[in-house]
Scaffold this motif. Structure first.
Motif, PDB file in Angstrom:
ATOM      1  N   LYS A 197     -32.431  76.598  91.876  1.00  0.00           N
ATOM      2  CA  LYS A 197     -33.498  76.092  92.741  1.00  0.00           C
ATOM      3  C   LYS A 197     -33.217  74.675  93.236  1.00  0.00           C
ATOM      4  O   LYS A 197     -34.043  74.074  93.924  1.00  0.00           O
ATOM      5  N   THR A 244     -35.110  73.424  84.840  1.00  0.00           N
ATOM      6  CA  THR A 244     -34.496  73.645  83.526  1.00  0.00           C
ATOM      7  C   THR A 244     -34.279  75.128  83.269  1.00  0.00           C
ATOM      8  O   THR A 244     -33.348  75.510  82.538  1.00  0.00           O
ATOM      9  N   GLN A 245     -35.133  75.960  83.877  1.00  0.00           N
ATOM     10  CA  GLN A 245     -35.024  77.407  83.700  1.00  0.00           C
ATOM     11  C   GLN A 245     -34.120  78.048  84.746  1.00  0.00           C
ATOM     12  O   GLN A 245     -33.462  79.060  84.470  1.00  0.00           O
ATOM     13  N   ASP A 246     -34.099  77.475  85.946  1.00  0.00           N
ATOM     14  CA  ASP A 246     -33.347  78.069  87.051  1.00  0.00           C
ATOM     15  C   ASP A 246     -32.692  76.984  87.898  1.00  0.00           C
ATOM     16  O   ASP A 246     -33.241  76.548  88.905  1.00  0.00           O
ATOM     17  N   GLU A 287     -39.592  71.317  85.323  1.00  0.00           N
ATOM     18  CA  GLU A 287     -39.675  72.433  84.373  1.00  0.00           C
ATOM     19  C   GLU A 287     -38.954  73.659  84.914  1.00  0.00           C
ATOM     20  O   GLU A 287     -38.182  74.319  84.195  1.00  0.00           O
ATOM     21  N   GLN A 288     -39.161  73.964  86.181  1.00  0.00           N
ATOM     22  CA  GLN A 288     -38.523  75.149  86.763  1.00  0.00           C
ATOM     23  C   GLN A 288     -37.013  74.988  86.893  1.00  0.00           C
ATOM     24  O   GLN A 288     -36.264  75.954  86.735  1.00  0.00           O
ATOM     25  N   MET A 327     -39.610  70.568  76.769  1.00  0.00           N
ATOM     26  CA  MET A 327     -38.866  69.686  77.672  1.00  0.00           C
ATOM     27  C   MET A 327     -39.073  68.235  77.254  1.00  0.00           C
ATOM     28  O   MET A 327     -40.201  67.767  77.127  1.00  0.00           O
ATOM     29  N   THR A 348     -27.743  69.504  88.847  1.00  0.00           N
ATOM     30  CA  THR A 348     -28.997  70.178  89.169  1.00  0.00           C
ATOM     31  C   THR A 348     -30.021  69.123  89.553  1.00  0.00           C
ATOM     32  O   THR A 348     -30.358  68.258  88.742  1.00  0.00           O
ATOM     33  N   THR A 374     -34.062  66.156  78.333  1.00  0.00           N
ATOM     34  CA  THR A 374     -33.715  67.446  78.918  1.00  0.00           C
ATOM     35  C   THR A 374     -34.000  67.483  80.416  1.00  0.00           C
ATOM     36  O   THR A 374     -33.629  68.439  81.096  1.00  0.00           O
TER      37      THR A 374
END
Length: 288
Positions: free
Chosen positions: A202, A197-199, A194-195, A1, A138, A49
């Motif tokens: 949320k 970027t993955q989901d 961090e989370q 990231m 997001t 990112t």
């Protein structure tokens, strides 16, 4: 990231600098929040990112006279940041405040409760929240309260100074909230970024504050007890200490959604206070 952070010297920004090695930090010289378009341009130029906004206008009383400036910094700037992040398809984490609520009652505020700021600072932060949501990207808005740390201006350092000078202090006892260590906020922001970027699902508005809830008088007593200062705390009502900006009486925050979504628990502020006092003692009260 690849992380971009707005802010370098504030309490949370300082803690982020200690934890986010390799991140890009933009201070006022590189990205002035008084220039929202410039902030958005900085995001596009660095192409990170994820972005965390840890900068804000935080002079609560002064905001009553400078609401236009507070609104530019706390409202227009994060809106422009969020729009740039939405365009790039990257997460944006924005720190907000309990001051967006009216502060009535005694139940903890949930993220989706109606807002009703009492003053200019709260109004400016609410405008920022609304702008971040309307950008459509997001994002996570993280509302927190009563921030303290070993650096910058905060309640802990003020109490240590006054408690060493006086035998007794009168402290407000009818405002209740959760003291929150800046280091914990920094860790939460990093985990959330961090989370996201993955989901991206949320995304949303969340609360994060220290536990247990306490009054300012309770907070002061714990500071003096841990610091070994004999200063006596006398409880007073808010009415006995008028300020230009009205403070919320109830700053309790319901943090259940933060735990459920991100696995981040409410931290024990008394333990964090112990660590803060140890750092200040080692540094002899001088900011890092």
């Amino acid at each position: 990231m690849t992380l971009l952070v707005f802010g370098t010297t504030g309490q949370v920004a300082t803690e982020l600098r200690a934890r986010a090695q390799g991140a890009i930090f933009l201070g006022r010289d590189a990205a002035d929040l008084g220039d929202p378009a410039g902030c958005a341009a900085a995001i596009r130029a660095h192409a990170p990112t994820a972005v965390i906004n840890a900068a804000a206008y935080t002079a609560v009383d002064k905001a009553e006279e400078e609401e236009a400036l507070a609104t530019l910094v706390n409202g227009a700037a994060p809106t422009a940041m969020a729009e740039a992040c939405a365009d790039l398809g990257i997460p944006f984490v924005h720190i907000s405040t309990d001051y967006v609520f009216a502060g009535d009652g005694d139940a903890p505020w949930s993220p989706d409760d109606p807002t009703g700021p009492l003053g200019a600072y709260g109004r400016s932060k609410l405008i920022g929240e609304e702008g971040v949501r309307s950008a459509g990207g997001t994002h996570a808005i993280l509302r927190t309260s009563w921030v303290f740390s070993p650096h910058g201006a905060n309640f802990v350092k003020t109490m240590l100074r006054l408690g060493a000078e006086r035998e007794k202090l009168t402290i407000i006892a009818d405002q209740i909230g959760g003291p929150t260590a800046a280091g914990r906020i920094a860790v939460a922001c990093l985990a959330i970024a961090e989370q996201l970027t993955q989901d991206p699902d949320k995304r949303g508005t969340y609360h994060f504050s220290g536990a247990p809830d306490a009054s300012w008088a309770d907070f002061a007593r714990e500071i003096f007890a841990q610091a070994g200062l004999p200063c006596v705390v006398e409880d007073i009502p808010t009415s006995a200490y008028p300020t230009p900006a009205k403070r919320p009486s109830n700053s309790r925050l319901d943090c259940a959604a933060t735990q459920a979504t991100f696995g981040i628990d409410r931290p024990d502020w008394k333990s964090d206070l112990t660590e803060t006092l140890q750092i200040l003692s080692r540094n002899k009260g001088i900011d890092r």
